[in-house]
Scaffold this active site. Structure first.
Site, PDB file in Angstrom:
ATOM      1  N   SER A   1      -3.875  -6.128   4.709  1.00 34.66           N
ATOM      2  CA  SER A   1      -2.527  -5.583   4.884  1.00 34.66           C
ATOM      3  C   SER A   1      -2.252  -4.468   3.902  1.00 34.66           C
ATOM      4  O   SER A   1      -1.130  -3.984   3.799  1.00 34.66           O
ATOM      5  CB  SER A   1      -1.491  -6.701   4.672  1.00 34.66           C
ATOM      6  OG  SER A   1      -1.602  -7.222   3.356  1.00 34.66           O
TER       7      SER A   1
ATOM      8  N   LYS B   1     -10.048   1.872  -3.244  1.00 28.09           N
ATOM      9  CA  LYS B   1     -10.674   1.190  -2.115  1.00 28.09           C
ATOM     10  C   LYS B   1     -11.489   2.131  -1.221  1.00 28.09           C
ATOM     11  O   LYS B   1     -12.403   1.686  -0.520  1.00 28.09           O
ATOM     12  CB  LYS B   1      -9.619   0.490  -1.270  1.00 28.09           C
ATOM     13  CG  LYS B   1      -8.937  -0.698  -1.932  1.00 28.09           C
ATOM     14  CD  LYS B   1      -9.824  -1.922  -1.954  1.00 28.09           C
ATOM     15  CE  LYS B   1      -9.054  -3.161  -2.391  1.00 28.09           C
ATOM     16  NZ  LYS B   1      -9.894  -4.372  -2.354  1.00 28.09           N
TER      17      LYS B   1
END
Length: 396
Positions: A106, A81
């Site tokens: 989250s 990511k």
């Protein structure tokens, strides 16, 4: 990040440009090999393993595979990511940078955007459900982000994001549904291609024969940012791209969507591969649904994911999260994929890249995952395949 229409096009050259932008900020993660796992992947499944599938009663496939593992668990923040987050911020204008960025997440995207924002010295507002894992909340805060809590539904999270944007003028950086994110994630494929070619060039035992390096890449699919990025990076190169998903409680939305000819927009699953509980986004779907870019998406069971994870932990001595084991599970257990390799690879076989997407787990979580008895069935089966193959070689 502005309209997707203002972003660079989803092309191979755009991924190359994205890589140039983010290289100073990311790790060149290693590509590892494992003779044991390549041998297991090249050993036919037992007839019992095919019971209850469309291949029941048929002779198991006999593919030949050499596996190469791109270890994004060693990337900054412990997951791929970081690539998309750094690229997204690199594409912002000066005024947008001053106002900062916001997202709701989250997991790994929360940490990735927080780190990318800190690196550029800009504010980051991260909306996290109040039930988020404490370790992930702590990690996101450790990168200097302003963590704001919300309810757990998408509507509740989006409402808080809208309030933050109205109050601060921050720019929304979504976790996967934007070209700038997709292009950033696709940079791992460029690295992997070059790294595998280097390995093959150094090690005659892996079959240096003048061919290109990778025949295929198998990657996990959740929101689809990484899979569509890889497909974009490798479009037109001759390397086949495959996706892998959990089947538990309908988490295989990409596979089901491809079968139905339309995107599935909602997923409610508690699969152990918690990073893959998200439905594929609209923009990633535009790439994944193109058969010229993604050949197929396969689904694997919870037991198969755990078996693959155990093999990586115990045989490779590499720590990954369950979501990262889904690609390997497809390679080992999905008979459809294995038949493709057998048919198209022939006697020579395929060089198959497998993406380990991240490693954000804990000792406690891994312990709980394998605490129950009877969870070794798939692993014992795949190890039995290895033993049977060795016995056949001795008999010959």
């Amino acid at each position: 990040m502005g309209s997707p229409a203002s972003a660079p096009p989803l092309t191979h050259s755009s991924v190359i440009a994205a890589h140039e932008l983010i290289k100073p900020h990311i790790h060149l993660t290693p590509v590892l090999t494992s003779t044991t796992l390549s041998t297991l992947a090249s050993t036919p499944q037992s007839p019992e393993a095919l019971k209850g599938t469309e291949y029941e009663g048929q002779e198991p496939a006999k593919p030949k595979m050499r596996l190469f593992f791109k270890c994004e668990n060693y990337q900054k923040v412990g997951a791929f990511k970081a690539r998309g987050a750094f690229h997204a911020i690199a594409r912002l204008g000066d005024e947008q940078l001053q106002r900062g960025v916001v997202t709701h997440s989250s997991g790994n995207h929360a940490q990735a955007l927080a780190l990318a924002a800190r690196t550029r010295g800009i504010p980051a507002h991260i909306v996290m459900p109040s039930i988020s894992t404490p370790s992930k909340i702590a990690a996101t805060r450790s990168y200097g982000a302003n963590v704001i809590f919300s309810g757990s539904t998408s509507q509740e999270r989006e409402a808080v994001v809208a309030e933050v944007m109205s109050r601060t003028g921050a720019t929304l950086v979504p976790p996967y549904d934007h070209p700038n994110i997709i292009l950033g994630q696709g940079t791992l494929a460029l690295e992997m291609e070059a790294q595998v070619e280097g390995i093959l060039g150094r090690d005659a035992g892996l079959g240096v024969d003048g061919r290109r390096g990778l025949d295929a890449i198998v990657a996990p699919c959740g929101g689809g940012g990484m899979l569509s990025g890889i497909a974009t990076a490798l479009s037109g190169t001759g390397t086949a791209v495959f996706g892998a998903e959990p089947s538990f409680q309908g988490a295989d939305d990409a596979r089901r969507g491809l079968a139905a000819g339309t995107r599935v927009t909602s997923v409610r699953s508690l699969t152990v591969a918690d990073g893959l509980r998200t439905p594929v986004g609209a923009i990633p779907w535009s790439v994944i649904s193109d058969p010229g870019k993604v050949r197929a998406v396969y689904a694997v069971s919870e037991r198969q994911i755990k078996a693959a994870l155990r093999l990586v932990l115990e045989r490779m001595k590499v720590v990954i999260e369950p979501s990262a084991a889904v690609g390997l599970a497809a390679v080992l257990f999905d008979e459809g994929f294995r038949r493709v390799v057998e048919r198209e690879g022939g006697e020579e076989g395929w060089n198959v890249g497998v993406v380990f997407s991240g490693g954000n787990t804990t000792v406690e979580a891994i312990g709980r995952l394998f605490a129950a008895t009877g969870e070794e069935g798939e692993e014992k089966g795949v190890l039995r395949r290895e033993g049977e193959r060795d016995a056949e070689n001795v008999a010959r």
